[in-house]
Design an enzyme around this catalytic site. Structure first.
Site, PDB file in Angstrom:
ATOM      1  NE  ARG A  67      50.207  -7.296  80.057  1.00 28.23           N
ATOM      2  CZ  ARG A  67      50.175  -6.011  80.294  1.00 28.23           C
ATOM      3  NH1 ARG A  67      50.459  -5.558  81.468  1.00 28.23           N
ATOM      4  NH2 ARG A  67      49.846  -5.145  79.340  1.00 28.23           N
ATOM      5  CE  LYS A 172      53.671  10.890  69.727  1.00 30.71           C
ATOM      6  NZ  LYS A 172      52.219  10.705  69.768  1.00 30.71           N
ATOM      7  CD  GLU A 240      45.185  14.725  64.756  1.00 31.25           C
ATOM      8  OE1 GLU A 240      45.070  13.532  64.486  1.00 31.25           O
ATOM      9  OE2 GLU A 240      45.541  15.151  65.866  1.00 31.25           O
ATOM     10  CG  ASP A 259      49.488  13.410  70.993  1.00 34.93           C
ATOM     11  OD1 ASP A 259      50.105  12.331  71.055  1.00 34.93           O
ATOM     12  OD2 ASP A 259      48.421  13.563  70.363  1.00 34.93           O
ATOM     13  CG  HIS A 264      53.979  13.539  64.958  1.00 40.09           C
ATOM     14  ND1 HIS A 264      54.771  12.419  64.923  1.00 40.09           N
ATOM     15  CD2 HIS A 264      52.841  13.172  65.596  1.00 40.09           C
ATOM     16  CE1 HIS A 264      54.124  11.414  65.516  1.00 40.09           C
ATOM     17  NE2 HIS A 264      52.956  11.843  65.929  1.00 40.09           N
ATOM     18  CE  LYS A 360      44.268  14.450  69.413  1.00 40.25           C
ATOM     19  NZ  LYS A 360      44.660  13.747  68.194  1.00 40.25           N
TER      20      LYS A 360
HETATM   21  C1  BG6 Z   1      49.801  10.445  66.985  1.00 37.43           C
HETATM   22  C2  BG6 Z   1      49.127  11.240  68.071  1.00 37.43           C
HETATM   23  O1  BG6 Z   1      51.176  10.329  67.249  1.00 37.43           O
HETATM   24  O2  BG6 Z   1      49.615  11.104  65.744  1.00 37.43           O
HETATM   25  C3  BG6 Z   1      47.654  11.390  67.765  1.00 37.43           C
HETATM   26  O3  BG6 Z   1      49.293  10.568  69.314  1.00 37.43           O
HETATM   27  C4  BG6 Z   1      47.455  11.989  66.394  1.00 37.43           C
HETATM   28  O4  BG6 Z   1      47.010  12.181  68.745  1.00 37.43           O
HETATM   29  C5  BG6 Z   1      48.262  11.217  65.352  1.00 37.43           C
HETATM   30  O5  BG6 Z   1      46.077  11.909  66.080  1.00 37.43           O
HETATM   31  C6  BG6 Z   1      48.236  11.914  64.017  1.00 37.43           C
HETATM   32  O6  BG6 Z   1      48.802  11.075  63.063  1.00 37.43           O
HETATM   33  P1  BG6 Z   1      48.242  11.028  61.582  1.00 37.43           P
HETATM   34  O7  BG6 Z   1      49.175  10.134  60.848  1.00 37.43           O
HETATM   35  O8  BG6 Z   1      46.830  10.508  61.683  1.00 37.43           O
HETATM   36  O9  BG6 Z   1      48.281  12.430  61.111  1.00 37.43           O
END
Ligand code: BG6
Length: 510
Positions: A67, A172, A240, A259, A264, A360
């Protein structure tokens, strides 16, 4: 305990020959929301890498739909700027940008300005696309998935012909719970055939995730051991160090369970636990993945730990707690960590717990699968009782290290018989010299050639949500949130979850 690192570079068979994939078909790659972060950080660099590997057809072009009041020239410029930062190799050497390749790609970029819900936008697109093959990439907020696909249907853009395919890639989050995922699937399937839908999970673009299947099913010696007779339990970790970053608005209503887990974490679990497919055909693989997810026993509340980080430090730097992050409710009950014990009700896995955790602001960035084998049955060696033998663990390192480690016992050199733990390590980057990659190259290329193996089918998505739905159902009560210090191993309650079973987590930090 003595530790020996045996490197896989003592070569048995040099398997580093190049696979030469074929060039993708001609066509248009349309990116809805193409002015955003995902396009800059991942999609354009991935397309550039495909171009530089010679995998894009000379009649391949890109149309960005957004947009913003910008021109195609502005976009090319901003993509070029971010490419300079992101086209780097996975190894130590940065890859320099080849201007000729970039120029060719850049000149193919066009821009359509318009709202995603306005029919005029789709009229303009139809004019530009004509009868060409087309991939529509929805790099937009989830609330636009349905409306965009409806419009693609109404405008005739979703209609395939014998000469041109039409495919839609969806990022996603795919739904926010089981019910909304089912509703979204039903809506998409009113316009599209399942074979046209490519639901992306970027974890499946990671080489090491794909390698789980290769490892299990192309080597004769793993599968006979890969079951309840030999495996004590499995730990899956996706840790993470980053916090909520600039995504507070999204994360506050999402949290770690939604999330990371149905997508994943469930992909990692499915790859580890699925039966061998009858072929590497997309449906054969996806059938097996769905089957194993469906066999997961309904998770009980006492087998779930939800945590939230408080202030602490990451790599020596102080960081604020989740509730102090900009944009986060100071009384937020959103979890930034979850650990669960899952049981799979089938012949292969009955009685073998799968402990999964993701969070996290943990002690290190580490994604790995640890397969803990059962101990040797009795103490043959006088000075090393069986409960002190090194556990046999096979570690599948997904990131940041990519490879496989085997931990087992060996005799410590010397006149007496003492055993020590040793580790044998295969390091992906040491063995294979890979080109630069964002992890999206394989996924985009597979969609171009019509291979859906690494994408999620409707039933895969729903099976993932079905696993976490009982957890979501219990989350309305504010109680049940355990706090952990940023930079730590996670909440104590997660340690208790395993201690109850006389087990413990492998350490995340070094
Ligand atoms: C994403 C999540 O799908 O995957 C994030 O929304 C997360 O919160 C991320 O940090 C992790 O992906 P990667 O590849 O950095 O491990």
């Amino acid at each position: 305990m003595e530790s020996i690192v045996a490197s896989a570079s003592s070569q048995i068979d040099d398997t580093r020959h190049e696979n030469m994939p074929r060039r993708g078909p001609p066509g248009v790659f349309v990116i809805f929301g193409g002015g955003g972060d995902l396009t800059h950080r991942l999609l354009v660099p991935a397309l550039y890498n495909l171009a530089s590997a010679g995998l894009l057809d000379s009649h391949f072009s890109i149309i960005v739909v957004d947009r913003a009041d910008v021109t195609a020239t502005d976009l090319r410029h901003s993509f070029h700027e971010s490419l300079k930062n992101f086209v780097t190799s996975r190894g130590t050497e940065a890859v320099s940008l080849h201007d000729d390749i970039w120029q060719r790609l850049a000149t193919s970029i066009d821009y359509v300005r318009g709202s995603f819900e306005d029919t005029a936008t789709y009229d303009a697109l139809s004019q530009k696309i004509g009868n060409q093959n087309c991939i529509f990439y929805l790099a937009v907020a989830a609330r636009f998935f349905g409306p965009i696909v409806d419009q693609l249907g109404a405008s005739g853009l979703a209609k395939e012909s014998t000469k041109a395919f039409r495919r839609v890639i969806i990022e996603k989050p795919f739904g926010s719970d089981l019910a909304s995922a089912i509703v979204l699937n039903e809506r998409l399937l009113r316009t599209l055939d399942e074979s046209q839908i490519y639901r992306i999970d970027h974890y499946l673009g990671k080489e090491t995730v794909q390698n789980i299947l290769a490892l299990r099913f192309s080597n004769g010696f793993f599968e006979p051991l890969w079951n309840r007779d030999n495996i004590d339990h499995i730990q899956i970790t996706a840790a993470e160090t980053v916090g909520v970053e600039q995504r507070a608005r999204f994360y506050e209503s999402t949290g770690a369970v939604r999330d990371m887990v149905p997508n994943h974490v469930m992909q990692l679990l499915a790859m580890t636990a699925m039966e061998a497919p009858i072929s590497f055909d997309a449906d054969a693989v996806r059938d097996e993945k769905t089957k194993v997810l469906k066999a997961i026993h309904t998770v009980q509340s006492h087998d779930v730990v939800r945590g939230q980080y408080t202030a602490g430090s990451i790599k020596g730097q102080p960081v604020v707690g989740y509730r102090e992050e900009p944009g986060v409710d100071p009384h937020s009950h959103t979890e930034t960590y979850v650990a669960m014990k899952l049981m799979i009700d089938n012949w292969r896995w009955a009685g073998v717990p799968f402990y999964v955790r993701t969070g996290k602001r943990l002690a290190a960035r580490k994604t790995e699968i640890a397969v803990h084998f059962k101990s040797a049955p009795y103490a043959l060696f006088r000075d090393t009782p069986v409960d002190r033998l090194t556990p046999n663990i096979m570690l599948l390192h997904i990131q940041p290290t990519e490879g496989v480690t085997l931990q087992f016992s060996a005799k410590i050199p010397g006149p007496t018989v003492h055993l020590g733990g040793v580790r044998m390590k295969f390091d992906y980057s040491e063995w294979f010299h890979e080109g630069p990659s964002t992890g999206y190259e394989t996924l985009l290329y597979d969609c171009m050639i019509g291979d859906a193996t690494l994408f999620q089918r409707a039933d895969n998505i729903e099976a993932g949500w079905r696993v976490v739905q009982p957890v979501l159902d219990q989350m309305h009560a504010p109680a049940g949130l355990d706090f952990y210090t940023a930079g730590s191993e996670g909440p104590k309650a997660a340690d208790d979850l395993l201690a109850r079973d006389h087990r413990h987590w492998l350490k995340i930090g070094s």
